[in-house]
Motif scaffolding. Structure first.
Motif, PDB file in Angstrom:
ATOM      1  N   UNK A 161       0.837  -1.192   0.000  1.00 24.91           N
ATOM      2  CA  UNK A 161       0.000   0.000   0.000  1.00 24.91           C
ATOM      3  C   UNK A 161       0.876   1.247   0.000  1.00 24.91           C
ATOM      4  N   UNK A 162       0.334   2.310  -0.569  1.00 22.24           N
ATOM      5  CA  UNK A 162       1.032   3.581  -0.496  1.00 22.24           C
ATOM      6  C   UNK A 162       1.256   4.011   0.942  1.00 22.24           C
ATOM      7  N   UNK A 163       0.292   3.688   1.807  1.00 14.76           N
ATOM      8  CA  UNK A 163       0.415   4.051   3.215  1.00 14.76           C
ATOM      9  C   UNK A 163       1.601   3.343   3.865  1.00 14.76           C
ATOM     10  N   UNK A 164       1.830   2.086   3.497  1.00 10.96           N
ATOM     11  CA  UNK A 164       2.937   1.340   4.098  1.00 10.96           C
ATOM     12  C   UNK A 164       4.273   1.993   3.782  1.00 10.96           C
ATOM     13  N   UNK A 165       4.449   2.381   2.528  1.00  8.70           N
ATOM     14  CA  UNK A 165       5.730   2.964   2.122  1.00  8.70           C
ATOM     15  C   UNK A 165       5.919   4.365   2.674  1.00  8.70           C
ATOM     16  N   UNK A 166       4.812   5.025   2.998  1.00 11.23           N
ATOM     17  CA  UNK A 166       4.908   6.377   3.532  1.00 11.23           C
ATOM     18  C   UNK A 166       4.811   6.460   5.039  1.00 11.23           C
ATOM     19  N   UNK A 167       4.565   5.329   5.698  1.00 10.09           N
ATOM     20  CA  UNK A 167       4.369   5.336   7.153  1.00 10.09           C
ATOM     21  C   UNK A 167       5.700   5.428   7.892  1.00 10.09           C
ATOM     22  N   UNK A 168       5.881   6.413   8.768  1.00 15.20           N
ATOM     23  CA  UNK A 168       7.140   6.541   9.509  1.00 15.20           C
ATOM     24  C   UNK A 168       7.301   5.423  10.536  1.00 15.20           C
ATOM     25  N   UNK A 169       8.528   5.036  10.761  1.00 19.82           N
ATOM     26  CA  UNK A 169       8.833   4.080  11.818  1.00 19.82           C
ATOM     27  C   UNK A 169       8.547   4.722  13.174  1.00 19.82           C
ATOM     28  N   UNK A 170       7.985   3.940  14.062  1.00 20.37           N
ATOM     29  CA  UNK A 170       7.691   4.425  15.415  1.00 20.37           C
ATOM     30  C   UNK A 170       8.342   3.501  16.434  1.00 20.37           C
ATOM     31  N   UNK A 171       8.593   4.043  17.606  1.00 22.29           N
ATOM     32  CA  UNK A 171       9.188   3.240  18.661  1.00 22.29           C
ATOM     33  C   UNK A 171      10.669   3.020  18.440  1.00 22.29           C
ATOM     34  N   UNK A 172      11.309   2.327  19.378  1.00 22.60           N
ATOM     35  CA  UNK A 172      12.749   2.074  19.255  1.00 22.60           C
ATOM     36  C   UNK A 172      13.058   1.166  18.086  1.00 22.60           C
ATOM     37  N   UNK A 173      14.152   1.430  17.408  1.00 19.72           N
ATOM     38  CA  UNK A 173      14.581   0.627  16.271  1.00 19.72           C
ATOM     39  C   UNK A 173      15.662  -0.365  16.719  1.00 19.72           C
ATOM     40  N   UNK A 174      15.463  -1.624  16.349  1.00 23.11           N
ATOM     41  CA  UNK A 174      16.264  -2.711  16.907  1.00 23.11           C
ATOM     42  C   UNK A 174      17.747  -2.602  16.588  1.00 23.11           C
TER      43      UNK A 174
END
Length: 239
Positions: A161-174
């Motif tokens: 989805x376009x939303x998936x590619x545009x969605x910012x990462x949230x929370x701590x990144x592993x």
């Protein structure tokens, strides 16, 4: 020293599915490894990461988690806080910081053809599915794969989805807390090599550049891909 032999979990990216890992899986299984290929829904970053996290929670023992392209963003969230994940391996992948999206990262340096390659399909809920136009799949996405094979991948691709590619990462990144490895595709026309190098350096990854490799480096160069995964596995066991 890690107790037990790690399970290798492979997470595909957008415009692909787990079958793209077939050559990699065959080599890993032949080498005696336990392998799981996750079905990445490609519906939204938080949603997809939650699905992969749920799968990881069912696996006993240590894990080496591998992500291609958008799958890199998924594993960066999915592995956060999971003590079983001993290494992250990124294959021509997005390695976002909190607040970054695949779209924002692909635009960070020039050279990507992804914008001109997309073929949208409007959905009934107002969302849009995005495919790589089959007409440009070979030169833009898989230039070092045979034309015949690239045609098959273009036909069987799964949209994001376009939303998936545009969605910012949230929370701590592993990748802040888990050792990580990065295979950079040196002739990538989807995620520019400069972007891949920026993300790899930022994450402190052990990095290998595959000169001349397209975005489908795991298909065109399965040997190099498996070698890096096995390096991550070996060093995880020795840690």
């Amino acid at each position: 020293m890690v107790s037990g032999k790690p399970t290798i979990v492979l997470v595909h990216g957008a415009f692909a599915d787990s079958s793209g890992f077939n050559a990699v899986v065959k080599r890993l299984v032949t080498d005696g490894h336990s392998v799981v290929a996750a079905a990445n829904p490609l519906r939204g970053l938080a949603f997809d990461a939650a699905q992969v996290k749920a799968l990881l929670d069912t696996i006993e023992g240590p894990i080496v988690l591998v992500g291609h392209s958008y799958g890199g963003a998924v594993i960066s969230t999915a592995a956060a806080g999971n003590a079983s994940v001993k290494a992250l391996v990124y294959l021509a992948a997005f390695v976002p910081e909190t607040g970054e999206s695949a779209q924002s990262l692909v635009e960070k340096f020039p050279g990507s053809t992804v914008g001109e390659s997309l073929k949208p399909v409007p959905l009934p809920d107002g969302q849009v599915d995005l495919y790589i136009d089959p007409k440009v799949f070979h030169p833009h996405f898989a230039a070092d794969v045979s034309a015949e094979e690239a045609a098959l991948y273009s036909i069987t691709q799964r949209p994001a989805t376009g939303a998936a590619l545009g969605e910012p990462a949230t929370g701590p990144q592993a990748w802040h807390t888990i050792p990580n490895y990065n295979l950079i595709s040196g002739a990538d026309r989807i995620i520019p090599p400069a972007t891949q190098e920026f993300m790899a350096q930022r994450s402190g990854a052990k990095t290998q550049v595959v000169e001349g490799a397209s975005h489908m480096v795991f298909v065109s160069r399965p040997g190099a891909t498996v070698a890096l995964i096995e390096t991550a596995l070996q060093e995880a066991q020795e840690a």
